[in-house]
Design a protein around this motif. Structure first.
Motif, PDB file in Angstrom:
ATOM      1  N   ALA A 189     -12.149   0.448  -0.815  1.00  0.00           N
ATOM      2  CA  ALA A 189     -11.650   1.338   0.373  1.00  0.00           C
ATOM      3  C   ALA A 189     -11.883   1.991   0.507  1.00  0.00           C
ATOM      4  CB  ALA A 189      -9.713   0.622  -0.166  1.00  0.00           C
ATOM      5  N   MET A 214     -12.681  -5.073   4.901  1.00  0.00           N
ATOM      6  CA  MET A 214     -11.525  -5.132   3.818  1.00  0.00           C
ATOM      7  C   MET A 214     -10.672  -6.424   3.726  1.00  0.00           C
ATOM      8  SD  MET A 214     -11.419  -3.189   7.941  1.00  0.00           S
ATOM      9  CE  MET A 214      -9.985  -2.806   8.508  1.00  0.00           C
ATOM     10  N   THR A 239      -6.237  -6.256  -4.064  1.00  0.00           N
ATOM     11  CA  THR A 239      -4.889  -5.376  -3.787  1.00  0.00           C
ATOM     12  C   THR A 239      -3.484  -6.343  -3.927  1.00  0.00           C
ATOM     13  OG1 THR A 239      -6.218  -3.691  -1.738  1.00  0.00           O
ATOM     14  CG2 THR A 239      -3.379  -4.283  -2.351  1.00  0.00           C
ATOM     15  N   ALA A 273      -7.892  -6.571   0.796  1.00  0.00           N
ATOM     16  CA  ALA A 273      -6.597  -6.798   1.213  1.00  0.00           C
ATOM     17  C   ALA A 273      -6.907  -8.095  -0.192  1.00  0.00           C
ATOM     18  CB  ALA A 273      -7.106  -7.594   2.011  1.00  0.00           C
ATOM     19  N   PHE A 299      -5.804  -5.474   9.771  1.00  0.00           N
ATOM     20  CA  PHE A 299      -6.313  -4.533   9.376  1.00  0.00           C
ATOM     21  C   PHE A 299      -6.882  -3.775   9.684  1.00  0.00           C
ATOM     22  CE2 PHE A 299      -7.750  -7.773   6.073  1.00  0.00           C
ATOM     23  CZ  PHE A 299      -6.662  -8.578   5.236  1.00  0.00           C
ATOM     24  N   ALA A 342      -5.577  -1.418   4.377  1.00  0.00           N
ATOM     25  CA  ALA A 342      -6.884  -1.845   3.256  1.00  0.00           C
ATOM     26  C   ALA A 342      -8.296  -1.118   3.466  1.00  0.00           C
ATOM     27  CB  ALA A 342      -7.671  -3.719   3.847  1.00  0.00           C
ATOM     28  N   GLU A 372       1.057  -1.025  -0.098  1.00  0.00           N
ATOM     29  CA  GLU A 372       0.227   0.366  -0.517  1.00  0.00           C
ATOM     30  C   GLU A 372       0.932   1.520   0.152  1.00  0.00           C
ATOM     31  OE1 GLU A 372      -3.695   0.467   2.887  1.00  0.00           O
ATOM     32  OE2 GLU A 372      -3.923  -1.686   1.750  1.00  0.00           O
TER      33      GLU A 372
END
Ligand code: PHE
Length: 450
Positions: free
Chosen positions: A92, A385, A392, A389, A220, A226, A63
């Motif tokens: 997000a 989240m 991502t 995640a 998280f 996230a 991130e």
């Protein structure tokens, strides 16, 4: 964000402290101990630590690198790297909108306890029925909740970030020292040793999918992952600052405070009740700690100091939450900062009311068997989240490719844990998250018992 915002942190210390200021909050002091108590103590702690050095490390690195690479916050960053993934930025962005209202409800509880201790009601606050009596009312919890979110809004409107950063540098270390003192006292209470054992010695028979789910959601939440926050912070980071060692320091700080908070609360629960806190829930900090303070010499002062510092940690986090939401509203609706703050303030008050009333007069109303506050917590931490995640990881692992992140990290020195990073992002994390998401959703609908 407006131009004046796209400044950068002065150096590594500034970056690490700002990120840690967002990360360290109610999640560490209020949420971590009750989850650890609820999910078997040692086994939860172990699961959390394993996830922190694998998942937490890989995701936070990804991130921050995405943010620094693009120089943009979540929505813009995903869009710039791959248009098809813009929706991940949006997903997000929804998370802080859900968290801010209920986070402020709990911030209000902290304010109330600070007031109770400062106005000489420490003894009353240590009674078992005090907390339940307080949150089941209608007006009082609403008052404290609105006050908390009002303070947050005033700071965000004023944009006194410099002031906050400066104060953080003093308050955060004080909070850490105070927590260690209270933890030592707690551990020395008669009967506390059982609690220390419960907290440190993992009982593997208590391990289940739920343990991993809870630990992951907490990870998280606690590290502000996230939800686009670390992407935004990364965009403020200078290119010559070492990303890898910054991530390690944020993790150590964040996990360290959570760990000590558990040590402050769990042994005390055993000392006062003689057993594991079976029904540990959001109230744990508010019920147990006042008892510790009451039994401590000078407890009232320690209590005041403690709730003041928790309030501060909570405010630095709620400010970063509101700031994120406000910047999205500014960008999306093309409004100025002050109207955007007002929209977010009133919107959050409206949504937060559900959470306060849900513990009071609306106690009978539940969503999927949960009270509103727990439901919002569940939807953000256990559903949204993990989805963000997962996306991502897929994005980094298979679209922009891990090398893009590695190159960004290596702008300032060698990436030592490169192999771990690639393994976690491409395989370990996605597989775990899918398994966990499926089981958590099924169990929420009662189709699967964990
Ligand atoms: N990480 C914060 C905590 O532990 C909560 C938070 C989440 C803050 C998201 C900002 C953004 O309390």
């Amino acid at each position: 964000m407006s131009d004046e915002k796209r400044s950068s942190f002065t150096g590594k210390l500034g970056f690490v402290l700002a990120a840690a200021g967002s990360a360290v909050g109610l999640g560490n002091i209020w949420r971590f101990p009750y989850l650890a108590a609820k999910y078997g103590g040692g086994i939860f702690l172990l699961t959390y630590l394993v996830l922190a050095v694998t998942f937490g490390f890989a995701l936070m690195t990804a991130e921050i690198a995405i943010g620094r690479k693009t120089g943009l916050s979540a929505i813009g960053a995903f869009k710039k790297l791959n248009k098809k993934f813009t929706f991940v930025g949006w997903l997000a962005a929804i998370v802080p909108m859900i968290i801010l209202p209920y986070y402020s409800v709990i911030g209000g509880w902290v304010l109330k306890y600070l007031y109770a201790f400062a106005s000489g009601s420490a003894v009353a606050a240590a009674q078992d029925s005090y907390f339940g009596g307080f949150i089941s009312q209608t007006g009082e919890p609403i008052f404290w909740f609105v006050l908390f979110i009002l303070i947050t809004a005033i700071v965000v409107i004023g944009g006194v970030e410099k002031g906050i950063e400066k104060v953080s540098k003093v308050m955060m270390p004080v909070l850490a020292v105070l927590a260690v003192i209270i933890a030592i006292y707690s551990v020395c209470l008669p009967g506390a040793m059982e609690g220390v054992k419960y907290y440190f010695i993992p009982n593997f028979s208590a391990f289940s999918v739920t343990t991993v789910l809870a630990a992951m959601g907490q990870l998280f939440y606690s590290m502000s992952l996230a939800m686009g926050i670390m992407i935004t912070y990364g965009s403020y980071m200078k290119k010559d600052v070492s990303l890898e060692s910054s991530v390690s320091q944020i993790e150590i700080f964040d996990t360290g405070i959570a760990f000590v908070a558990g040590l402050m609360i769990i042994p005390a629960v055993f000392a006062f009740t003689g057993a594991a806190p079976e029904k540990a829930g959001p109230s744990l900090m508010f019920v147990t700690l006042p008892k510790v303070f009451e039994s401590m010499p000078g407890g009232t002062i320690i209590g005041i100091l403690f709730f003041l510092l928790v309030l501060f940690a909570a405010l630095t986090s709620s400010i970063s939450l509101m700031e994120t939401v406000v910047s999205i509203v500014c960008d999306k609706f093309k409004v100025k900062r002050i109207p955007a703050c007002l929209i977010v303030f009133f919107g959050s008050v409206a949504i937060g009311l559900l959470s306060t009333l849900g513990y009071g007069p609306w106690a009978g109303v539940t969503v999927l068997g949960m009270q509103f506050l727990d439901f919002f917590d569940f939807i953000s931490n256990s559903v949204l989240m993990p989805i963000v995640a997962l996306l991502t990881c897929i994005f980094v692992g298979y679209f922009i490719k891990p090398q893009a992140i590695i190159d960004e990290v290596e702008l300032a020195g060698k990436f030592k844990k490169k192999a771990l990073f690639v393994g976690v992002i491409k395989y370990f994390a996605p597989i775990c998250i899918v398994l966990i998401l499926v089981s958590s959703v099924l169990s929420a609908f009662g189709l699967f018992t964990m």
